[in-house]
Design a protein around this motif. Sequence first.
Motif, PDB file in Angstrom:
ATOM      1  N   GLY A  87       0.585  -1.555  -0.620  1.00 18.28           N
ATOM      2  CA  GLY A  87      -0.167   0.143  -0.253  1.00 18.28           C
ATOM      3  C   GLY A  87       0.926   1.403   0.043  1.00 18.28           C
ATOM      4  O   GLY A  87       0.614   2.442   0.532  1.00 18.28           O
ATOM      5  N   ILE A  88       2.022   0.843  -0.284  1.00 16.28           N
ATOM      6  CA  ILE A  88       3.060   2.688  -0.324  1.00 16.28           C
ATOM      7  C   ILE A  88       3.428   2.630  -1.873  1.00 16.28           C
ATOM      8  O   ILE A  88       3.530   1.659  -3.373  1.00 16.28           O
ATOM      9  CB  ILE A  88       4.042   2.274   0.380  1.00 16.28           C
ATOM     10  CG1 ILE A  88       3.512   1.812   1.709  1.00 16.28           C
ATOM     11  CG2 ILE A  88       5.273   4.027   0.170  1.00 16.28           C
ATOM     12  CD1 ILE A  88       4.936   1.484   3.081  1.00 16.28           C
ATOM     13  N   LYS A  89       3.205   3.937  -2.580  1.00 17.05           N
ATOM     14  CA  LYS A  89       4.500   4.412  -3.723  1.00 17.05           C
ATOM     15  C   LYS A  89       5.208   4.980  -3.580  1.00 17.05           C
ATOM     16  O   LYS A  89       5.420   6.079  -2.810  1.00 17.05           O
ATOM     17  CB  LYS A  89       2.784   5.381  -4.479  1.00 17.05           C
ATOM     18  CG  LYS A  89       2.505   5.647  -5.752  1.00 17.05           C
ATOM     19  CD  LYS A  89       1.666   6.909  -5.515  1.00 17.05           C
ATOM     20  CE  LYS A  89       0.849   7.110  -5.679  1.00 17.05           C
ATOM     21  NZ  LYS A  89      -0.311   8.588  -5.555  1.00 17.05           N
ATOM     22  N   LEU A  90       6.269   4.326  -4.387  1.00 16.33           N
ATOM     23  CA  LEU A  90       7.163   4.407  -4.431  1.00 16.33           C
ATOM     24  C   LEU A  90       7.625   5.728  -5.054  1.00 16.33           C
ATOM     25  O   LEU A  90       7.558   5.510  -6.792  1.00 16.33           O
ATOM     26  CB  LEU A  90       7.601   3.634  -4.784  1.00 16.33           C
ATOM     27  CG  LEU A  90      10.277   3.978  -4.601  1.00 16.33           C
ATOM     28  CD1 LEU A  90      10.559   4.275  -3.300  1.00 16.33           C
ATOM     29  CD2 LEU A  90      10.762   2.335  -5.359  1.00 16.33           C
ATOM     30  N   VAL A  91       7.876   7.806  -4.700  1.00 17.07           N
ATOM     31  CA  VAL A  91       7.771   7.856  -5.465  1.00 17.07           C
ATOM     32  C   VAL A  91       9.806   8.785  -6.243  1.00 17.07           C
ATOM     33  O   VAL A  91       8.796   9.011  -7.598  1.00 17.07           O
ATOM     34  CB  VAL A  91       7.045   9.180  -4.123  1.00 17.07           C
ATOM     35  CG1 VAL A  91       7.461  10.830  -5.415  1.00 17.07           C
ATOM     36  CG2 VAL A  91       5.417   8.744  -4.064  1.00 17.07           C
TER      37      VAL A  91
ATOM     38  N   TRP B 270       4.577   7.672   0.139  1.00 16.04           N
ATOM     39  CA  TRP B 270       3.296   7.884   0.113  1.00 16.04           C
ATOM     40  C   TRP B 270       2.391   6.922   0.212  1.00 16.04           C
ATOM     41  O   TRP B 270       2.297   5.783  -0.542  1.00 16.04           O
ATOM     42  CB  TRP B 270       2.880   9.163  -1.414  1.00 16.04           C
ATOM     43  CG  TRP B 270       3.404   9.829  -1.133  1.00 16.04           C
ATOM     44  CD1 TRP B 270       4.597  11.267  -0.519  1.00 16.04           C
ATOM     45  CD2 TRP B 270       3.571  10.913  -2.354  1.00 16.04           C
ATOM     46  NE1 TRP B 270       5.138  11.808  -1.230  1.00 16.04           N
ATOM     47  CE2 TRP B 270       4.540  12.660  -2.124  1.00 16.04           C
ATOM     48  CE3 TRP B 270       2.532  11.319  -3.593  1.00 16.04           C
ATOM     49  CZ2 TRP B 270       4.705  12.569  -3.290  1.00 16.04           C
ATOM     50  CZ3 TRP B 270       2.469  12.216  -4.473  1.00 16.04           C
ATOM     51  CH2 TRP B 270       3.970  12.633  -4.305  1.00 16.04           C
ATOM     52  N   ASP B 271       1.151   6.961   1.310  1.00 17.11           N
ATOM     53  CA  ASP B 271       0.734   6.365   1.355  1.00 17.11           C
ATOM     54  C   ASP B 271      -0.463   5.630  -0.152  1.00 17.11           C
ATOM     55  O   ASP B 271      -0.686   6.730  -0.561  1.00 17.11           O
ATOM     56  CB  ASP B 271      -0.437   5.978   2.663  1.00 17.11           C
ATOM     57  CG  ASP B 271      -1.463   5.143   2.319  1.00 17.11           C
ATOM     58  OD1 ASP B 271      -1.486   4.072   3.619  1.00 17.11           O
ATOM     59  OD2 ASP B 271      -2.882   5.455   2.339  1.00 17.11           O
ATOM     60  N   MET B 272      -0.557   4.744  -0.634  1.00 17.38           N
ATOM     61  CA  MET B 272      -1.341   4.430  -1.618  1.00 17.38           C
ATOM     62  C   MET B 272      -3.090   5.121  -1.969  1.00 17.38           C
ATOM     63  O   MET B 272      -3.307   6.400  -2.658  1.00 17.38           O
ATOM     64  CB  MET B 272      -1.123   3.240  -2.018  1.00 17.38           C
ATOM     65  CG  MET B 272      -1.267   2.796  -3.844  1.00 17.38           C
ATOM     66  SD  MET B 272      -1.343   0.942  -3.879  1.00 17.38           S
ATOM     67  CE  MET B 272      -2.782   0.176  -2.984  1.00 17.38           C
TER      68      MET B 272
END
Length: 255
Positions: free
Chosen positions: A170-174, A206-208
């Motif tokens: 559930g995490i976006k690797l920005v 960032w939280d997805m």
Amino acid sequence: MSRRKQIYEGKAKILFEGPEPGTIIQYFKDDATAFNNKKKGTITGKGVLNNRISEFLMTRLEEMGIPTHFVRRLNMREQLVREVEIIPLEVVVRNVAAGSFCQRFGLQEGASLPRSIIEYCYKNDELGDPMVSEEHITAFGWADTRDLDDIMALTLRINDYLSGLFLGVGIKLVDFKLEFGRHWNEHDEMRIILADEISPDCCRLWDMKTNEKMDKDRFRRDLGKVEEAYQEVARRLGILPESGPRDLRGPETMQ
Ligand code: TMP
């Protein structure tokens, strides 16, 4: 700590001589800096969490065939790594516009990019890590074109793998920053391996669902709940000890 010979002290880590030649001990501090050391502070427990998070990510990458400097974690704040000759580059991967990229190109934070973009910065605090091109890198002899081909190929594989791994929890690797080093084996053959650390200090996460920041931007921008954010990353990766250091669960998959 005091028995060992200190080799180098950086902003977030201290390096000590390892137990055998060719090894180094990386000690993770709670110290945090931002804006090239202009902002200083402490994030309680950060060193312990970054030690674990970096161990976890480097171990997964090794399993995928990415060579890294990681050997094993020694204790809560220390890990044994292979000694390398650090290539003085910060290799930044950007999947989504954020941070200095937005300022440079007048973009809104969170804007999507046509594709992932890789940038190189010359690792030099006095100069503020200026961005450089392949021309600068090869002309100044920091790396040759073959080294850069290897760095680029490894970086793209690392980005693919880590983006998927974080998405799964559930995490976006920005965006994130990598460092590489030259390692020589017993036959004196050189190869480029991943070095330094991978942690919320050098990634934007960032939280997805909510886009809430779960990385050092909380410290850089005084957003509060800094410790909690690092803990949440570790918790989602399944590496936050809940009832003691040996209580390690697997990653928690999000739907
Ligand atoms: P930036 O947007 O400030 O250039 O940062 C890009 C990424 O690189 C971000 O994930 C944070 C990381 N980073 C470091 O790890 N060390 C640094 O010194 C800087 C400036 C950025």
